[in-house]
Motif scaffolding. Structure first.
Motif, PDB file in Angstrom:
ATOM      1  N   THR A 185       0.835  -1.201   0.000  1.00  0.00           N
ATOM      2  CA  THR A 185       0.000   0.000   0.000  1.00  0.00           C
ATOM      3  C   THR A 185       0.871   1.252   0.000  1.00  0.00           C
ATOM      4  O   THR A 185       1.775   1.391   0.825  1.00  0.00           O
ATOM      5  CB  THR A 185      -0.917   0.017   1.238  1.00  0.00           C
ATOM      6  N   ARG A 186       0.594   2.139  -0.910  1.00  0.00           N
ATOM      7  CA  ARG A 186       1.275   3.422  -0.973  1.00  0.00           C
ATOM      8  C   ARG A 186       0.292   4.531  -0.625  1.00  0.00           C
ATOM      9  O   ARG A 186      -0.912   4.392  -0.816  1.00  0.00           O
ATOM     10  CB  ARG A 186       1.858   3.664  -2.360  1.00  0.00           C
ATOM     11  N   ALA A 187       0.831   5.627  -0.141  1.00  0.00           N
ATOM     12  CA  ALA A 187      -0.018   6.762   0.211  1.00  0.00           C
ATOM     13  C   ALA A 187      -0.600   7.381  -1.049  1.00  0.00           C
ATOM     14  O   ALA A 187       0.073   7.488  -2.077  1.00  0.00           O
ATOM     15  CB  ALA A 187       0.775   7.790   1.002  1.00  0.00           C
ATOM     16  N   HIS A 188      -1.856   7.763  -0.974  1.00  0.00           N
ATOM     17  CA  HIS A 188      -2.505   8.466  -2.075  1.00  0.00           C
ATOM     18  C   HIS A 188      -1.879   9.848  -2.246  1.00  0.00           C
ATOM     19  O   HIS A 188      -1.681  10.330  -3.366  1.00  0.00           O
ATOM     20  CB  HIS A 188      -4.008   8.562  -1.777  1.00  0.00           C
ATOM     21  N   ILE A 189      -1.589  10.470  -1.129  1.00  0.00           N
ATOM     22  CA  ILE A 189      -0.880  11.753  -1.093  1.00  0.00           C
ATOM     23  C   ILE A 189       0.164  11.649   0.013  1.00  0.00           C
ATOM     24  O   ILE A 189      -0.117  11.132   1.090  1.00  0.00           O
ATOM     25  CB  ILE A 189      -1.846  12.927  -0.812  1.00  0.00           C
ATOM     26  N   SER A 209      -7.114   8.508   6.811  1.00  0.00           N
ATOM     27  CA  SER A 209      -7.903   7.850   5.760  1.00  0.00           C
ATOM     28  C   SER A 209      -8.372   8.872   4.735  1.00  0.00           C
ATOM     29  O   SER A 209      -8.428  10.086   5.001  1.00  0.00           O
ATOM     30  CB  SER A 209      -9.110   7.145   6.378  1.00  0.00           C
ATOM     31  N   ASP A 210      -8.719   8.384   3.576  1.00  0.00           N
ATOM     32  CA  ASP A 210      -9.208   9.255   2.513  1.00  0.00           C
ATOM     33  C   ASP A 210     -10.509   9.945   2.918  1.00  0.00           C
ATOM     34  O   ASP A 210     -10.706  11.132   2.631  1.00  0.00           O
ATOM     35  CB  ASP A 210      -9.421   8.425   1.243  1.00  0.00           C
ATOM     36  N   TRP A 213      -9.739  12.784   5.223  1.00  0.00           N
ATOM     37  CA  TRP A 213      -9.104  13.855   4.452  1.00  0.00           C
ATOM     38  C   TRP A 213     -10.158  14.662   3.696  1.00  0.00           C
ATOM     39  O   TRP A 213     -10.108  15.894   3.663  1.00  0.00           O
ATOM     40  CB  TRP A 213      -8.093  13.213   3.498  1.00  0.00           C
ATOM     41  N   LEU A 241      -4.074   7.898   2.931  1.00  0.00           N
ATOM     42  CA  LEU A 241      -4.156   6.549   2.385  1.00  0.00           C
ATOM     43  C   LEU A 241      -5.163   6.483   1.235  1.00  0.00           C
ATOM     44  O   LEU A 241      -6.071   7.322   1.139  1.00  0.00           O
ATOM     45  CB  LEU A 241      -4.552   5.570   3.483  1.00  0.00           C
ATOM     46  N   PRO A 242      -5.041   5.497   0.347  1.00  0.00           N
ATOM     47  CA  PRO A 242      -5.957   5.394  -0.797  1.00  0.00           C
ATOM     48  C   PRO A 242      -7.400   5.205  -0.336  1.00  0.00           C
ATOM     49  O   PRO A 242      -7.662   4.685   0.756  1.00  0.00           O
ATOM     50  CB  PRO A 242      -5.450   4.153  -1.542  1.00  0.00           C
ATOM     51  N   PRO A 243      -8.378   5.610  -1.178  1.00  0.00           N
ATOM     52  CA  PRO A 243      -9.794   5.481  -0.795  1.00  0.00           C
ATOM     53  C   PRO A 243     -10.204   4.045  -0.494  1.00  0.00           C
ATOM     54  O   PRO A 243     -11.076   3.807   0.336  1.00  0.00           O
ATOM     55  CB  PRO A 243     -10.538   6.031  -2.015  1.00  0.00           C
ATOM     56  N   SER A 244      -9.599   3.083  -1.180  1.00  0.00           N
ATOM     57  CA  SER A 244     -10.013   1.688  -1.012  1.00  0.00           C
ATOM     58  C   SER A 244      -9.319   0.989   0.148  1.00  0.00           C
ATOM     59  O   SER A 244      -9.620  -0.176   0.427  1.00  0.00           O
ATOM     60  CB  SER A 244      -9.723   0.907  -2.302  1.00  0.00           C
TER      61      SER A 244
END
Length: 861
Positions: A185-189, A209-210, A213, A241-244
């Motif tokens: 898992t990679r950070a969305h931002i 969490s998304d 945010w 973190l990503p939405p999913s």
């Protein structure tokens, strides 16, 4: 000429063909001894076969004919389409849940190699237990089966605030830096944690969490780098973190690094509170990992007997961890909806069989003018396929509504998979199911229709009986069997639900409000400050109009399993490694037992003098503790030490209280030790408020009191105790309700099926009925003849259904409470109810048969 041009020029080709046939007929007529011209219709069909893709043309013809037939028979079409829509819609809805929970790949990199590592103590029946950080560190150093291991702290909630905005309670979990790379898992931002973030003295950082945010920061990319307050202390957001993304559940919005120091003697200072996720090395099987971790567990038990004797390590796949609480429920629901689909299938097949039996004359005409058996079968199957597709469209609409209802009604452990919906995968399943059902349901009438003999079917007195009639009754019998199977399962789960609701909880849930109040640990570092805040809060709440009592507890009954630890009874010999006594622990304030309605059987409860930092330790235990550990002596006045802190002095037992259900309904045998708040000053407690009237009216004033004392304090989980109680049996209520709904639909479809079969049987035997009445048969005899036939087939179906229920009910055993999987009452009531409904459904056509006018009946054919 291309085939599509041939289709477009079909009229011109037909005109040319007609002229050519007329020419040949005239030429044959001029020849004196020329043979007969032959079947013109067959010749036309053979020529058309050479012109076009005949299957495409005839398919269009059959589809148009099927649609006209549906318009001409709206009652039949509505019944068949509704039956298919209910069966297909229910199947698609349940399959959507099963697909998301059991079948769909988890949203991580190569999820099939992800496992959870737990501790277990087989001698005490303890499995999938949280782990010790010391054991986790040893596992990392000793194993050869995992490429990576990561640790997770205990999931909890913490106050979260940003700037001058009010604090709110959010789900929180700490993880070691390996956690996110292990999952891929990679950070969305921004970024995820690095090893430096978990070093002693490192600046506090957090991932959010998304959804947090978007809700709290308006999806602003500059949120990374902002300083927020988590549990009262500043922390910098380093990533979103990503939405999913989720792990184990979706309640966590804040993640922070978990720092573990290998030099720390965690076995002396900490208990078991962590979880562990790991990734198997390539080529390593699950069984190999289990064998090695069990061996390491034995090594640690030998090396640290005081802490690890009796404990070992176990491994299971991540999906097993996610679904082990709901897997049986989902398979039961999948089986139930399959039974409902079977009832719908049999019902529609019966309707179609009756309809095509009534059309034997029409089909015989088609055969007599040249239609082959394959052509008849293709036409019948096309009509059924059209019906199935229309039912499938209705089923998708039913599934859409059902999924929304499922998600709003489902308990948390069945809805953790997030927002379910009909995506392309589910749509493909729905289309495939509609086509398969449409074709399958048409095989029976297609076979019967294709076997009819043209000559005999064209005779006016031909009766369609024999095998066709027996087949219709066998289908009705199958409906009854599946209906009994469904109703038996629903009855067992319903009786479980009733007994769970009636089981004594040990406390009074009426007129009680629960409010979780959380102090930021950094704002209230001193235990005395925490005690003062809750004392002041409770004092003001008790002064509210309509409040009879108020107190606080660390964990209310049935709201999760409380903290477990070891306990020592003064004067008892050391039981030896692995044999230490264990107990659950709750922290309470004075007046808790009165507010909760839990009786004190002997001794007394805590008072204000006990809730001071300088008073000697005192404890209250429940009956289960006294009976299990001190059944041959008087517990009052005995001294115990509970391992909950670095120093655990012995304290006197001052009271024995009644047992309460703990963790799950019906579990009232767990030993519990109650601490007074001053001696174990948790920063977060749940306030219980006993009211004289509706407790909801106190919710807002109670929250205003807390925020008036300190705006930084968070208030959450405001609910009545009855709501909490209802949530604890949500899974049982969900399963029982769904099976009850399926059973009602099955009952209705079965009644329609029996009514339809008997009505058609009466219409087939109208002439025979007229003869019987003309010869003196009494109306009651006619009614009994038809009702008796329906009863015989219903009884046969009921017996078959009971046999199936008897064989399959053992799969429900883990879902039942104080109910035998072969409960006699349920096994008697389910078929009895269906037999009554079947008799009512058969009574109308049977009575109508008895009222026939013999003259009109004899003239009918």
């Amino acid at each position: 000429m291309p085939w599509w041009l041939k289709i477009r020029k079909r009229r011109a080709l037909d005109r040319d063909l007609q002229q050519e046939i007329a020419f040949h007929r005239e030429m044959r007529a001029l020849e004196e001894k020329a043979p007969a011209f032959g079947n013109e219709t067959r010749i036309r069909e053979e020529m058309r076969d050479m012109w076009t893709f005949v299957w495409l043309e005839t398919a269009f013809q059959d589809i148009r004919y099927a649609l006209r037939g549906i318009r001409r028979n709206p009652a039949f079409a509505a019944t068949a389409i509704l039956s298919l829509a209910l069966g297909i819609g229910g199947s698609v809805a349940i399959f959507t849940v099963v697909d998301n929970v059991l079948l769909r790949p988890l949203p991580y990199k190569t999820p099939e190699s992800l496992v959870m590592v737990w501790e277990e103590k087989p001698a005490q029946g303890t499995r999938n237990n949280v782990i010790s950080p010391a054991n986790y560190l040893d596992w990392k150093g000793r194993n050869h089966v995992f490429s990576t291991m990561a640790g997770l702290g205990y999931q909890t909630t913490v106050p979260f605030s940003e700037g001058s905005s009010p604090a709110e309670e959010l789900g929180y979990r700490s993880v070691t830096p390996e956690f996110f790379p292990l999952l891929g898992t990679r950070a969305h931002i921004g970024r995820v944690f690095s090893p430096e973030d978990a070093r002693p003295g490192a600046a506090r950082v957090a991932l959010i969490s998304d959804r947090l945010w978007r809700r709290r920061f308006g999806a602003d990319a500059s949120a990374t780098g902002k300083v927020v307050r988590i549990d009262g202390a500043p922390a910098t957001i380093v990533g979103v973190l990503p939405p999913s993304f989720y792990f184990l559940d979706r309640d966590v919005d804040v993640w922070m690094p978990l720092a573990l120091d290998p030099s720390n003697n965690y076995r002396a200072t900490s208990g078991r509170f962590m979880s562990c996720v790991a990734r198997l090395r390539p080529g390593v099987s699950l069984n190999t990992a289990r064998t090695e971790m069990a061996a390491i567990g034995q090594q640690l038990a030998t090396a640290y007997p005081a802490f690890n004797t009796g404990w070992t390590a176990t491994v299971e796949t991540l999906r097993e961890t996610l679904v082990h609480n709901v897997e049986t429920s989902l398979y039961v629901l999948l089986g139930a909806v399959s039974s409902l689909l079977g009832v719908a299938f049999a019902n529609v097949a019966n309707l179609l069989l009756s309809r095509f039996s009534a059309r034997q004359h029409e089909l015989a005409v088609r055969v007599s003018i040249g239609a082959g058996r394959a052509r008849i079968i293709r036409q019948v199957l096309t009509e059924c396929l059209v019906l199935g597709c229309i039912g499938g469209l209705g089923g998708i609409a039913v599934a859409y509504v059902a999924i929304r209802g499922l998600m709003s009604f489902a308990p948390q452990d069945l809805s953790w998979a997030g927002n379910l919906g009909i995506d392309i995968r589910i749509l493909g399943f729905a289309i495939a199911l509609s086509v398969v059902i449409g074709l399958s349901v048409g095989l029976i009438p297609a076979n019967v229709a294709s076997r009819s003999r043209a000559a005999s079917s064209l005779q006016q007195n031909q009766r369609a009986g024999g095998s066709g009639q027996r087949l219709r009754w066998l289908l009705a019998c199958a409906e009854v069997a599946l209906g009994v199977l469904l109703m038996t399962g629903a009855g067992l789960l319903f009786r479980t639900l009733v007994r769970l609701q009636a089981s004594p909880s040990g406390y009074d849930a009426q007129n009680m409000l629960t409010v979780k109040v959380s102090l930021a640990a950094s704002d209230y570092k001193e235990s005395a400050a925490r005690v003062r805040f809750f004392d002041e809060t409770l004092s003001r709440v008790r002064a509210l109009p309509g409040v009879r009592a108020a107190a606080a507890v660390s964990l209310i009954p049935l709201h999760g399993i409380p903290v477990g630890t070891g306990v020592e009874i003064e004067g008892r010999p050391d039981p030896g490694p692995g044999n230490q006594l264990g107990t659950a622990v709750r922290v309470i304030t004075p007046g808790y037992f009165r507010a909760a309605g839990i009786p004190i059987h002997r001794g007394r409860e805590f008072d204000a003098a006990d809730n001071r930092m300088d008073t000697p330790f005192r404890f209250i235990v429940n009956e289960a503790f006294a009976n299990k550990y001190m059944h041959k002596e008087d517990p009052l006045g005995r001294r115990i030490s509970v391992a909950m802190d670095t120093k655990n002095p012995f304290g006197e037992i001052i009271g024995i209280t009644g047992n309460v259900s703990d963790g799950t309904r019906g579990s009232r045998n767990r030993p519990i030790v109650y601490y007074v708040h001053a001696h174990l000053a948790f920063p977060s407690l749940i306030v219980l408020i006993r009211t004289a009237a509706a407790p909801e009216s106190i919710a807002l004033p109670a929250q205003q009191i807390v925020r008036g004392l300190d705006p930084r304090v968070t208030v959450s989980e405001v609910a009545t105790m009855e709501q909490v109680l209802a949530d604890t049996i949500g899974r049982e209520r969900f399963s029982a309700s769904l099976l009850a709904v399926f059973s009602v639909f099955a009952l209705l479809l079965t009644a329609i099926g029996i009514y339809g079969v008997l009505s058609y049987t009466v219409s087939e035997r109208t002439h025979e009925i007229g003869v019987r009445i003309a010869m003196g048969a009494q109306p009651s005899a006619i009614t009994g003849m038809f009702a008796g036939k329906a009863l015989r087939f219903t009884l046969a179906g009921a017996l078959a259904g009971l046999a199936g229920a008897f064989a399959l009910s053992r799969f429900l055993e883990t879902l039942l409470y104080e109910t035998s999987p072969r409960d006699p009452f349920t096994f008697a009531a389910a078929p009895a109810l269906l037999i009554v409904v079947a008799l009512l459904a058969s009574w109308i056509p049977a009575t109508r048969a008895a009222q026939l006018n013999p003259v009109e009946a004899l003239r009918a054919d």
